[in-house]
Design a protein around this motif. Structure first.
Motif, mmCIF file in Angstrom:
data_model
loop_
_atom_site.group_PDB
_atom_site.id
_atom_site.type_symbol
_atom_site.label_atom_id
_atom_site.label_comp_id
_atom_site.label_asym_id
_atom_site.label_seq_id
_atom_site.Cartn_x
_atom_site.Cartn_y
_atom_site.Cartn_z
ATOM 1 N N ASP A 52 0.847 -1.192 0.000
ATOM 2 C CA ASP A 52 0.000 0.000 0.000
ATOM 3 C C ASP A 52 0.885 1.245 0.000
ATOM 4 O O ASP A 52 1.721 1.422 0.892
ATOM 5 C CB ASP A 52 -0.905 0.032 1.237
ATOM 6 C CG ASP A 52 -1.857 -1.149 1.282
ATOM 7 O OD1 ASP A 52 -1.988 -1.829 0.258
ATOM 8 O OD2 ASP A 52 -2.444 -1.391 2.350
ATOM 9 N N SER A 54 0.972 5.656 -1.364
ATOM 10 C CA SER A 54 0.267 6.797 -1.933
ATOM 11 C C SER A 54 1.153 7.511 -2.945
ATOM 12 O O SER A 54 2.373 7.556 -2.807
ATOM 13 C CB SER A 54 -0.140 7.787 -0.840
ATOM 14 O OG SER A 54 -0.831 8.896 -1.410
ATOM 15 N N ARG A 56 1.249 10.502 -3.222
ATOM 16 C CA ARG A 56 1.646 11.722 -2.530
ATOM 17 C C ARG A 56 2.306 11.380 -1.188
ATOM 18 O O ARG A 56 2.286 10.231 -0.768
ATOM 19 C CB ARG A 56 0.416 12.605 -2.298
ATOM 20 C CG ARG A 56 -0.091 13.233 -3.589
ATOM 21 C CD ARG A 56 -1.392 13.958 -3.434
ATOM 22 N NE ARG A 56 -1.624 14.787 -4.624
ATOM 23 C CZ ARG A 56 -1.300 16.066 -4.713
ATOM 24 N NH1 ARG A 56 -0.770 16.691 -3.662
ATOM 25 N NH2 ARG A 56 -1.504 16.736 -5.826
ATOM 26 N N GLY A 58 1.298 11.866 1.753
ATOM 27 C CA GLY A 58 0.300 11.323 2.659
ATOM 28 C C GLY A 58 -0.841 10.666 1.919
ATOM 29 O O GLY A 58 -0.836 10.567 0.689
ATOM 30 N N TRP A 59 -1.868 10.238 2.683
ATOM 31 C CA TRP A 59 -2.978 9.501 2.090
ATOM 32 C C TRP A 59 -4.038 10.432 1.504
ATOM 33 O O TRP A 59 -4.897 10.000 0.750
ATOM 34 C CB TRP A 59 -3.597 8.599 3.149
ATOM 35 C CG TRP A 59 -4.023 7.265 2.606
ATOM 36 C CD1 TRP A 59 -5.297 6.784 2.507
ATOM 37 C CD2 TRP A 59 -3.180 6.223 2.090
ATOM 38 N NE1 TRP A 59 -5.303 5.522 1.964
ATOM 39 C CE2 TRP A 59 -4.014 5.145 1.699
ATOM 40 C CE3 TRP A 59 -1.797 6.098 1.914
ATOM 41 C CZ2 TRP A 59 -3.515 3.970 1.144
ATOM 42 C CZ3 TRP A 59 -1.307 4.922 1.372
ATOM 43 C CH2 TRP A 59 -2.160 3.876 0.991
ATOM 44 N N PHE A 60 -3.985 11.746 1.856
ATOM 45 C CA PHE A 60 -5.003 12.692 1.403
ATOM 46 C C PHE A 60 -4.371 13.842 0.622
ATOM 47 O O PHE A 60 -3.157 14.069 0.676
ATOM 48 C CB PHE A 60 -5.791 13.236 2.598
ATOM 49 C CG PHE A 60 -6.504 12.169 3.367
ATOM 50 C CD1 PHE A 60 -7.725 11.665 2.942
ATOM 51 C CD2 PHE A 60 -5.943 11.644 4.527
ATOM 52 C CE1 PHE A 60 -8.376 10.668 3.646
ATOM 53 C CE2 PHE A 60 -6.588 10.642 5.244
ATOM 54 C CZ PHE A 60 -7.807 10.160 4.795
ATOM 55 N N TYR A 61 -5.208 14.548 -0.117
ATOM 56 C CA TYR A 61 -4.740 15.640 -0.968
ATOM 57 C C TYR A 61 -4.467 16.906 -0.159
ATOM 58 O O TYR A 61 -5.264 17.303 0.687
ATOM 59 C CB TYR A 61 -5.780 15.962 -2.047
ATOM 60 C CG TYR A 61 -5.423 17.184 -2.858
ATOM 61 C CD1 TYR A 61 -4.543 17.096 -3.928
ATOM 62 C CD2 TYR A 61 -5.940 18.429 -2.520
ATOM 63 C CE1 TYR A 61 -4.183 18.214 -4.665
ATOM 64 C CE2 TYR A 61 -5.596 19.571 -3.253
ATOM 65 C CZ TYR A 61 -4.715 19.449 -4.311
ATOM 66 O OH TYR A 61 -4.365 20.559 -5.022
ATOM 67 N N ASN A 92 -2.579 4.576 -3.935
ATOM 68 C CA ASN A 92 -3.577 5.560 -3.525
ATOM 69 C C ASN A 92 -3.416 6.851 -4.335
ATOM 70 O O ASN A 92 -2.322 7.403 -4.421
ATOM 71 C CB ASN A 92 -3.411 5.873 -2.033
ATOM 72 C CG ASN A 92 -4.352 6.979 -1.580
ATOM 73 O OD1 ASN A 92 -5.565 6.830 -1.598
ATOM 74 N ND2 ASN A 92 -3.771 8.106 -1.173
ATOM 75 N N PRO A 94 -5.427 10.288 -4.215
ATOM 76 C CA PRO A 94 -6.520 11.025 -3.550
ATOM 77 C C PRO A 94 -7.101 12.140 -4.405
ATOM 78 O O PRO A 94 -6.361 12.846 -5.113
ATOM 79 C CB PRO A 94 -5.820 11.593 -2.310
ATOM 80 C CG PRO A 94 -4.406 11.785 -2.744
ATOM 81 C CD PRO A 94 -4.106 10.644 -3.682
#
Length: 246
Positions: A52, A54, A56, A58-61, A92, A94
């Protein structure tokens, strides 16, 4: 396998810690799959590992991370060290605050996709004249089907596959895929090329599984030998490839 066994496997998977670390904090040198470890097993299950990651940091934009999106080269490296090591890649990507994929992500993904196509659309091995010391289904290694495969005759657990071209070919990636429907069998392999005077090793490994990708310095040759040195039962190769990654 019965339903109860499947439920037990699922219940024991996805744990926070499922490997006992060594004194140095690494599990890489632990033996968890040799014949001596499996000989008394009551059952064996092929179970994929999942990577797993991303695109980016992190996992979020976050807009301030638009310049930190993983490059196409980094994405290719991740592919080789996840899918290329018998794993499953979960990448991932996002959405931004508008529910859209950011332009920087789209650009890098498109370039990564084109890089994949440029590399794996041309199988140099398929152009060779191929022979083997013990074989059934050599041509099946190039039909794009995982349920058809090369294997050996009788009870042979080793084999040598030789590839010959009319003129020199250049490649730096070896791709291998087993027919995992009958189990992960190959235990040791190596690949050699003839430089005009002698045979030289350019890749070696142990397990293959669904897919194994090995990168190395570019090789230019007319002859290649791929050797399966050890296997649990007759080895299988559903797909075999030599490619050039720029």
């Amino acid at each position: 396998m019965g339903e109860q066994s499947q439920e037990k496997i699922a219940a024991l998977s996805q744990k926070d810690v499922n490997v006992i670390p060594t004194l140095t904090g690494s599990y890489k040198d632990q033996d968890r799959g040799s014949r001596s470890k499996l000989v008394n097993a009551t059952g064996l299950v092929w179970y994929p590992a999942e990577t797993d990651v991303s695109i980016r940091p992190g996992w979020f934009y976050h807009s301030h991370e638009d310049a930190k999106v993983k490059t196409p080269e980094k994405l290719m490296d991740i592919y080789f060290t996840s899918v290329g090591r018998n794993g499953v890649l979960l990448l991932n990507i996002p959405p931004d605050k508008k529910g859209l994929i950011a332009e920087s992500d789209v650009k890098n993904l498109a370039t990564f996709g084109q890089k994949m196509k440029n590399t794996f659309s041309h199988n140099i091995a398929q152009e060779a004249t191929i022979t083997s010391t013990s074989d059934k289904g050599l041509k099946a290694m190039f039909d794009g089907k995982l349920n058809t495969y090369f294997t050996t005759k009788g009870q042979d657990s080793t084999a040598t596959i030789e590839l010959n071209w009319a003129k020199n070919r250049i490649f730096n990636v070896l791709s291998l895929q087993e027919n995992i429907a009958v189990g992960q069998r190959i235990e040791k392999f190596e690949a050699e090329y003839f430089d005009g005077k002698e045979w030289k090793n350019f890749a070696l490994g142990t397990t293959v599984g669904y897919k194994r990708l090995l990168k190395f310095k570019p090789v230019s040759t007319k002859q290649v030998r791929f050797k399966i040195l050890a296997s649990r039962l007759n080895p299988t190769l559903a797909e075999f490839g030599l490619y050039f990654l720029k």
